[in-house]
Design an enzyme around this catalytic site. Structure first.
Site, PDB file in Angstrom:
ATOM      1  CB  VAL A 184      -0.957   0.039   1.223  1.00 19.73           C
ATOM      2  CG1 VAL A 184      -2.030  -1.020   1.111  1.00 19.73           C
ATOM      3  CG2 VAL A 184      -0.192  -0.098   2.537  1.00 19.73           C
TER       4      VAL A 184
ATOM      5  NE  ARG B 251       3.448   7.322  -3.845  1.00 19.96           N
ATOM      6  CZ  ARG B 251       2.340   7.569  -3.141  1.00 19.96           C
ATOM      7  NH1 ARG B 251       1.552   6.588  -2.748  1.00 19.96           N
ATOM      8  NH2 ARG B 251       1.990   8.810  -2.844  1.00 19.96           N
TER       9      ARG B 251
ATOM     10  CG  ASP C 145      -4.259   0.396  -3.103  1.00 16.87           C
ATOM     11  OD1 ASP C 145      -5.244   0.207  -3.845  1.00 16.87           O
ATOM     12  OD2 ASP C 145      -4.111   1.428  -2.430  1.00 16.87           O
TER      13      ASP C 145
ATOM     14  CD  GLU D 216      -0.647   3.743  -8.919  1.00 17.28           C
ATOM     15  OE1 GLU D 216      -1.392   4.701  -8.661  1.00 17.28           O
ATOM     16  OE2 GLU D 216       0.028   3.150  -8.058  1.00 17.28           O
TER      17      GLU D 216
ATOM     18  CG  HIS E 213      -3.135   4.694  -5.583  1.00 15.08           C
ATOM     19  ND1 HIS E 213      -1.913   5.072  -6.060  1.00 15.08           N
ATOM     20  CD2 HIS E 213      -3.207   5.198  -4.333  1.00 15.08           C
ATOM     21  CE1 HIS E 213      -1.271   5.782  -5.129  1.00 15.08           C
ATOM     22  NE2 HIS E 213      -2.047   5.858  -4.076  1.00 15.08           N
TER      23      HIS E 213
ATOM     24  CB  SER F 152      -5.245   1.069   0.528  1.00 13.66           C
ATOM     25  OG  SER F 152      -4.106   1.873   0.337  1.00 13.66           O
TER      26      SER F 152
HETATM   27  C1  GLV Z   1      -1.585   8.274  -1.591  1.00 10.41           C
HETATM   28  O1  GLV Z   1      -1.068   7.533  -2.343  1.00 10.41           O
HETATM   29  C2  GLV Z   1      -0.875   9.018  -0.603  1.00 10.41           C
HETATM   30  O2  GLV Z   1       0.346   9.153  -0.708  1.00 10.41           O
HETATM   31  O3  GLV Z   1      -1.506   9.532   0.320  1.00 10.41           O
END
Ligand code: GLV
Length: 321
Positions: free
Chosen positions: A234, A236, A260, A265, A284, A286
């Site tokens: 979750v 990168r 995620d 992307e 992407h 979460s």
């Molecule tokens: C989303 O990916 C974030 O970095 O908050």
């Protein structure tokens, strides 16, 4: 502060409705400011030179080089890798990011949900149901299993508490040493990465993307994991080498993964992850953006900014978060 002209604040989201929602929350709280919402690159381009403050998600970072009045850039996200990597932030401007606690509760539930989806083999049950096949099988428990959380900032710590409540043994890994409540043992730095990942049934990646984390999960990292480990990312995408992950999933070294975040992307339609039975792909989501939730810490920081006090969650550009 001595304000001759009202400060101009630019709110940027590609999603127009969201840009407007955030703009109106900020404008309502600070009627003395000029607050504009922009969603298109062209509009951002036209206004960037007048902006004293820019707050957004997905702001075209190349435009920052022209933001000659900019004093503060805020990202409505926990990760600021795009802004740091672009290197276009004017030297007089500070960079802040969104406190991970804004996303932490939702992200921790996501992680628990997908660890359970793997331990209960929910994908298999859904396949069986689609085929109307009555075939009981043995599932596993999370209780008694070891979860290793790579990245123990605000979000990682929310995951720790939930995993511990499910009677999991919790290990942690991060850049620098130091205990974290609820974590049985912390590992730090590259030297201890090997030992950390070799003990986990589940590895959860919540790391920011920095020079130190890019490509961290490579063939060597996967080879050192226990057979049958599950991976949840979750953080990168580029923290994990995608080709190495594919090899580990195909060989059965990893039992499965929930992903995620990705190198590219949206995940391209022909990407193998889409059709792998042991991979769960989520787009992407979460740590979703809820306007009130992401705006609250920005408003708190704006109060500080207007009072000339130091801003919270300032990014150290060298460190990258
Ligand atoms: C989303 O990916 C974030 O970095 O908050």
């Amino acid at each position: 502060m001595n304000e001759a002209a009202p400060l101009t604040v630019l709110i940027y989201y590609q999603n127009e409705k969201r840009a407007e929602e955030v703009r109106s929350l900020v404008a309502r709280r600070f009627p003395q400011l000029t607050v504009r919402a922009v969603s298109a690159r062209g509009d951002a381009e036209a206004l960037v030179e007048e902006a004293d403050v820019i707050a957004g998600w997905g702001f075209p970072t190349d435009l920052l080089a022209r933001a000659r009045r900019l004093r503060w850039f805020h990202k409505f996200a926990a990760g600021v890798d795009d802004v740091v990597a672009a290197g276009t932030l004017p030297p007089q401007a500070v960079l802040t990011r969104t406190d991970g606690r804004v996303f932490g509760r939702r992200m921790a539930e996501y992680v628990i949900a997908y660890m359970l989806a793997h331990s209960q083999n929910v994908p298999r049950i859904l396949r069986q149901q689609a085929e109307r096949r009555w075939k009981p099988f043995l599932t596993t428990t999370l209780a008694g299993r070891t979860v290793g959380i790579a990245g123990l900032g605000d979000i990682g710590q929310e995951i720790v508490r939930r995993a511990a409540a499910l009677d999991m043994r919790v290990l942690g890994w991060r850049r620098s040493a130091g205990d974290v409540p609820g974590v049985e043992r912390m590992y730090a730095g590259r030297e201890e990465f090997h030992e950390f990942r070799g003990q986990c049934d589940y590895v959860v990646v919540v790391l920011p993307l920095t020079d130190a984390t890019r490509g961290l999960f490579d063939d060597t990292a996967f080879a050192a994991m226990r057979d049958g480990t599950y991976l949840i990312n979750v953080g990168r995408g580029p923290v994990i080498q995608e080709q190495a992950l594919l090899r580990a999933l195909e060989s059965g070294k990893l039992a499965g993964a929930t992903l995620d975040v990705f190198d590219v992307e949206p995940l391209p339609e022909d990407h193998p992850f889409w059709r792998m039975e042991n991979v769960i792909v989520t787009p992407h989501m979460s740590g979703p953006t809820v306007a009130e939730e992401v705006t609250a810490p920005f408003i708190e920081n704006m109060e500080r900014f207007l009072a000339g006090r130091p801003l919270l969650k300032q990014v150290d550009l060298q460190r990258g978060y």
